[in-house]
Structure formats: structure tokens, C-alpha cells
Design a protein around this motif. Structure first.
Motif, PDB file in Angstrom:
ATOM      1  N   GLN A   2      40.471  -6.390 -20.785  1.00 31.26           N
ATOM      2  CA  GLN A   2      41.632  -5.535 -20.587  1.00 31.26           C
ATOM      3  C   GLN A   2      42.622  -6.203 -19.639  1.00 31.26           C
ATOM      4  OE1 GLN A   2      43.586  -2.989 -21.787  1.00 31.26           O
ATOM      5  NE2 GLN A   2      41.764  -1.704 -21.822  1.00 31.26           N
ATOM      6  N   SER A   3      43.926  -6.067 -19.914  1.00 30.75           N
ATOM      7  CA  SER A   3      44.927  -6.577 -18.978  1.00 30.75           C
ATOM      8  C   SER A   3      46.118  -5.634 -18.934  1.00 30.75           C
ATOM      9  CB  SER A   3      45.388  -7.986 -19.376  1.00 30.75           C
ATOM     10  OG  SER A   3      46.108  -7.946 -20.574  1.00 30.75           O
ATOM     11  N   VAL A   4      46.877  -5.731 -17.862  1.00 27.29           N
ATOM     12  CA  VAL A   4      48.031  -4.867 -17.643  1.00 27.29           C
ATOM     13  C   VAL A   4      49.210  -5.740 -17.263  1.00 27.29           C
ATOM     14  CG1 VAL A   4      48.980  -2.995 -16.252  1.00 27.29           C
ATOM     15  CG2 VAL A   4      46.553  -2.985 -16.872  1.00 27.29           C
ATOM     16  N   THR A   5      50.354  -5.494 -17.888  1.00 28.66           N
ATOM     17  CA  THR A   5      51.568  -6.239 -17.580  1.00 28.66           C
ATOM     18  C   THR A   5      52.636  -5.297 -17.063  1.00 28.66           C
ATOM     19  OG1 THR A   5      51.093  -7.841 -19.328  1.00 28.66           O
ATOM     20  CG2 THR A   5      53.340  -7.777 -18.479  1.00 28.66           C
ATOM     21  N   GLN A   6      53.076  -5.550 -15.862  1.00 29.65           N
ATOM     22  CA  GLN A   6      54.231  -4.831 -15.322  1.00 29.65           C
ATOM     23  C   GLN A   6      55.407  -5.787 -15.437  1.00 29.65           C
ATOM     24  OE1 GLN A   6      51.631  -2.867 -11.840  1.00 29.65           O
ATOM     25  NE2 GLN A   6      53.743  -2.145 -11.876  1.00 29.65           N
ATOM     26  N   TYR A  89      54.678  -0.050  -6.712  1.00 30.78           N
ATOM     27  CA  TYR A  89      54.040   0.803  -7.699  1.00 30.78           C
ATOM     28  C   TYR A  89      53.140  -0.044  -8.596  1.00 30.78           C
ATOM     29  CZ  TYR A  89      57.269   4.357  -6.145  1.00 30.78           C
ATOM     30  OH  TYR A  89      57.949   5.268  -5.365  1.00 30.78           O
ATOM     31  N   PHE A  90      51.928   0.441  -8.806  1.00 33.31           N
ATOM     32  CA  PHE A  90      50.954  -0.279  -9.603  1.00 33.31           C
ATOM     33  C   PHE A  90      50.506   0.549 -10.795  1.00 33.31           C
ATOM     34  CE2 PHE A  90      50.097  -3.929  -6.976  1.00 33.31           C
ATOM     35  CZ  PHE A  90      50.433  -3.518  -5.704  1.00 33.31           C
ATOM     36  N   CYS A  91      50.498  -0.094 -11.944  1.00 27.36           N
ATOM     37  CA  CYS A  91      49.946   0.485 -13.153  1.00 27.36           C
ATOM     38  C   CYS A  91      48.510  -0.014 -13.290  1.00 27.36           C
ATOM     39  CB  CYS A  91      50.772   0.043 -14.356  1.00 27.36           C
ATOM     40  SG  CYS A  91      50.260   0.711 -15.931  1.00 27.36           S
ATOM     41  N   ALA A  92      47.609   0.856 -13.753  1.00 25.62           N
ATOM     42  CA  ALA A  92      46.211   0.457 -13.882  1.00 25.62           C
ATOM     43  C   ALA A  92      45.617   1.085 -15.130  1.00 25.62           C
ATOM     44  CB  ALA A  92      45.406   0.871 -12.654  1.00 25.62           C
ATOM     45  N   VAL A  93      44.595   0.445 -15.661  1.00 27.01           N
ATOM     46  CA  VAL A  93      43.961   0.922 -16.885  1.00 27.01           C
ATOM     47  C   VAL A  93      42.464   0.723 -16.800  1.00 27.01           C
ATOM     48  CG1 VAL A  93      44.248  -1.306 -18.027  1.00 27.01           C
ATOM     49  CG2 VAL A  93      43.976   0.746 -19.409  1.00 27.01           C
ATOM     50  N   THR A  94      41.746   1.626 -17.398  1.00 33.17           N
ATOM     51  CA  THR A  94      40.320   1.457 -17.591  1.00 33.17           C
ATOM     52  C   THR A  94      39.976   1.966 -18.976  1.00 33.17           C
ATOM     53  OG1 THR A  94      38.119   1.920 -16.726  1.00 33.17           O
ATOM     54  CG2 THR A  94      39.715   3.676 -16.558  1.00 33.17           C
ATOM     55  N   GLN A  95      39.066   1.286 -19.633  1.00 33.61           N
ATOM     56  CA  GLN A  95      38.655   1.771 -20.949  1.00 33.61           C
ATOM     57  C   GLN A  95      37.778   2.999 -20.761  1.00 33.61           C
ATOM     58  OE1 GLN A  95      38.040  -2.569 -22.754  1.00 33.61           O
ATOM     59  NE2 GLN A  95      37.459  -0.961 -24.161  1.00 33.61           N
ATOM     60  N   GLY A  96      37.936   3.965 -21.645  1.00 31.86           N
ATOM     61  CA  GLY A  96      37.215   5.224 -21.528  1.00 31.86           C
ATOM     62  C   GLY A  96      35.736   5.006 -21.318  1.00 31.86           C
ATOM     63  N   GLY A  97      35.213   5.552 -20.220  1.00 25.66           N
ATOM     64  CA  GLY A  97      33.799   5.407 -19.933  1.00 25.66           C
ATOM     65  C   GLY A  97      33.447   4.179 -19.135  1.00 25.66           C
ATOM     66  N   SER A  98      34.395   3.258 -18.963  1.00 21.58           N
ATOM     67  CA  SER A  98      34.132   2.065 -18.162  1.00 21.58           C
ATOM     68  C   SER A  98      34.437   2.341 -16.706  1.00 21.58           C
ATOM     69  CB  SER A  98      34.999   0.912 -18.653  1.00 21.58           C
ATOM     70  OG  SER A  98      35.009  -0.133 -17.703  1.00 21.58           O
ATOM     71  N   GLU A  99      33.763   1.627 -15.830  1.00 23.27           N
ATOM     72  CA  GLU A  99      34.009   1.833 -14.415  1.00 23.27           C
ATOM     73  C   GLU A  99      35.003   0.819 -13.844  1.00 23.27           C
ATOM     74  OE1 GLU A  99      31.157   0.722 -15.761  1.00 23.27           O
ATOM     75  OE2 GLU A  99      31.464  -1.327 -15.125  1.00 23.27           O
ATOM     76  N   LYS A 100      35.450  -0.129 -14.635  1.00 20.33           N
ATOM     77  CA  LYS A 100      36.321  -1.173 -14.102  1.00 20.33           C
ATOM     78  C   LYS A 100      37.791  -0.795 -14.265  1.00 20.33           C
ATOM     79  CE  LYS A 100      35.710  -5.533 -14.473  1.00 20.33           C
ATOM     80  NZ  LYS A 100      35.501  -6.892 -14.982  1.00 20.33           N
ATOM     81  N   LEU A 101      38.485  -0.759 -13.145  1.00 19.15           N
ATOM     82  CA  LEU A 101      39.906  -0.436 -13.128  1.00 19.15           C
ATOM     83  C   LEU A 101      40.666  -1.748 -13.009  1.00 19.15           C
ATOM     84  CD1 LEU A 101      41.629   2.150 -13.069  1.00 19.15           C
ATOM     85  CD2 LEU A 101      41.514   2.066 -10.588  1.00 19.15           C
ATOM     86  N   VAL A 102      41.563  -2.023 -13.962  1.00 16.19           N
ATOM     87  CA  VAL A 102      42.326  -3.268 -13.965  1.00 16.19           C
ATOM     88  C   VAL A 102      43.774  -2.948 -13.607  1.00 16.19           C
ATOM     89  CG1 VAL A 102      43.118  -5.200 -15.362  1.00 16.19           C
ATOM     90  CG2 VAL A 102      40.804  -4.285 -15.690  1.00 16.19           C
ATOM     91  N   PHE A 103      44.318  -3.692 -12.657  1.00 18.98           N
ATOM     92  CA  PHE A 103      45.665  -3.427 -12.157  1.00 18.98           C
ATOM     93  C   PHE A 103      46.678  -4.444 -12.658  1.00 18.98           C
ATOM     94  CE2 PHE A 103      45.307  -0.079  -9.013  1.00 18.98           C
ATOM     95  CZ  PHE A 103      43.940  -0.013  -8.814  1.00 18.98           C
ATOM     96  N   GLY A 104      47.923  -3.989 -12.784  1.00 18.67           N
ATOM     97  CA  GLY A 104      49.031  -4.913 -12.946  1.00 18.67           C
ATOM     98  C   GLY A 104      49.404  -5.518 -11.600  1.00 18.67           C
ATOM     99  N   LYS A 105      50.390  -6.418 -11.619  1.00 23.43           N
ATOM    100  CA  LYS A 105      50.751  -7.140 -10.401  1.00 23.43           C
ATOM    101  C   LYS A 105      51.694  -6.368  -9.501  1.00 23.43           C
ATOM    102  CE  LYS A 105      49.633 -11.703 -12.044  1.00 23.43           C
ATOM    103  NZ  LYS A 105      50.008 -13.122 -12.134  1.00 23.43           N
ATOM    104  N   GLY A 106      52.142  -5.214  -9.954  1.00 25.98           N
ATOM    105  CA  GLY A 106      52.955  -4.365  -9.108  1.00 25.98           C
ATOM    106  C   GLY A 106      54.443  -4.533  -9.326  1.00 25.98           C
TER     107      GLY A 106
END
Lengths: 113, 112
Positions: A2-6, A89-106
Motif C-alpha cells: 500500500q502507498s499514499v501520495t499527497q 496534514y497527513f493522509c493515511a490508509v490501511t487495508q481493511g482488517g490490517s494493522e499497518k497504517l501507511v502515511f503520505g509525506k504530508g
């Protein structure tokens, strides 16, 4: 993975103007999406979250975000900003049921008088 | 009040010394996390733990170690093997479904 792009690292706006902070994520699999705010030298505070249901999510301090599954986006908006909204401000995502929160660079939002 | 407490807020150490950052939570959360924050790089996951006596490496675990002997506590040790330890460190906790993470106020570590 998973990745996040701000898309914007810095966004300057004038007080009372509208603002949109953009966020795209990599996976179309069931996800949970979050926006956090960070004031200088402090921890992160949750603004809003999307877990399921309505794609328009309202949060604290007048912010809202819209989940768009087809565009894998979760952009944050506020119709009229205040000086006190100046923060990162940071956007973050985790796949449903996963414990890992992945952040964008802000995105640093600076509200000018 | 429930929350996460990180201590100390500021920490200075000499190069080559190990240092331990404290993180305690009273939210009864199963999962705990350590993130490192550098300017312009967002938050990068160091280690996380879903249950007592178990933890997993995150994306940048080299030079760090953790323990999870109690549900409430998840200390992070920055060892001398970490090449660039100066950073802002954030601890967080959540339920195991990660529907919301709560963050501490952070520890700013400066190594001189």
C-alpha cells in the motif's frame, strides 16, 4: 504494498479562502482512509476517517473529505480556512482488517492574513 | 483521561550511546506502533506490535529495538547502529482493526 501520495507538499492560501488538499492511494482493495493534522512539535490528531458507508465524510474544525473509489482518491476540503488551520496534514490508509497504517509525506498548509 | 504518554519530550545523547524512548497507553489498545518523522518524509514505520510479547519490523527497523512485556508499554531503543538517529519519534496505539490510531506528543531526539 500500500502507498499514499499527497500531491502537494506545500499549499499557501489566504484566510477565508477555500482549500483542497489532495491524496491518492495505491490499492482499490477495501481500505480505511484517514486525515490527520499535526501542529508544530506535537503529535497527530485525527481530523476524519472513512471506514465504510457514505463517501462524504465530515470531520472536526469544518473539514470534510470525499472517498472516490474509481479514482482511488480521498481529498480533504474546507470551504473557508482560518489562520489557526496552519499546520501539516497527513493522509493515511490501511487495508481493511490490517494493522499497518501507511502515511503520505504530508502537506503543509499555510493560511495567510 | 485516556491517552498515550511519551517521555521525555526532548532528549539529547552523544553519538554511540543507546537511548530508550518511553511510550505508555491507558486506552486498553492491543496494537502499538513506533514511527519516525523527518522533514518532508512523512511518517515511517519502525516497529509495531499487535499483542504482548510479539512485535514485527516496519519499513525502517535497522538500528532500533523494541519490547512489549506489558499491554500498556512499548519502549523503543535507538541503538548505536542507527546511523542517523536525530529525528522526531511518534508512538501510536489502536485497536487491532486499526479503525483509528491515537498518537502521543512525540519525543525529539538529538544526537550530538
Amino acid at each position: 504494498a500500500q502507498s499514499v501520495t499527497q500531491l502537494d507538499s506545500q499549499v499557501p492560501v489566504f484566510e477565508e479562502a477555500p482549500v483542497e488538499l489532495r491524496c491518492n492511494y495505491s490499492s482499490s482493495v477495501s481500505v480505511y482512509l484517514f486525515w490527520y493534522v499535526q501542529y508544530p512539535n506535537q503529535g497527530l490528531q485525527l481530523l476524519l476517517k472513512y471506514l465504510s458507508g457514505s463517501t462524504l465524510v465530515k470531520g472536526i474544525n469544518g473539514f470534510e473529505a470525499e472517498f472516490n473509489k474509481s479514482q482511488t482518491s480521498f481529498h480533504l476540503r474546507k470551504p473557508s480556512v482560518h489562520i489557526s488551520d496552519t499546520a501539516e496534514y497527513f493522509c493515511a490508509v490501511t487495508q481493511g482488517g490490517s494493522e499497518k497504517l501507511v502515511f503520505g509525506k504530508g502537506t503543509k498548509l499555510t493560511v495567510n492574513p | 483521561d485516556g491517552g498515550i504518554t511519551q517521555s521525555p519530550k526532548y532528549l539529547f545523547r552523544k553519538e554511540g550511546q543507546n537511548v530508550t524512548l518511553s511510550c505508555e497507553q491507558n486506552l486498553n489498545h492491543d496494537a502499538m506502533y513506533w514511527y519516525r518523522q523527518d522533514p518532508g518524509q512523512g511518517l515511517r514505520l519502525i516497529y509495531y506490535s499487535q499483542i504482548v510479547n510479539d512485535f514485527q519490523k516496519g519499513d525502517i527497523a535497522e538500528g532500533y529495538s523494541v519490547s512489549r512485556e506489558k499491554k500498556e508499554s512499548f519502549p523503543l531503543t535507538v541503538t548505536s547502529a542507527q546511523k542517523n538517529p536525530t529525528a522526531f519519534y511518534l508512538c501510536a496505539s489502536s485497536t487491532n482493526r486499526a479503525t483509528e490510531a491515537f498518537f502521543g506528543q512525540g519525543t525529539r531526539l538529538t544526537v550530538v
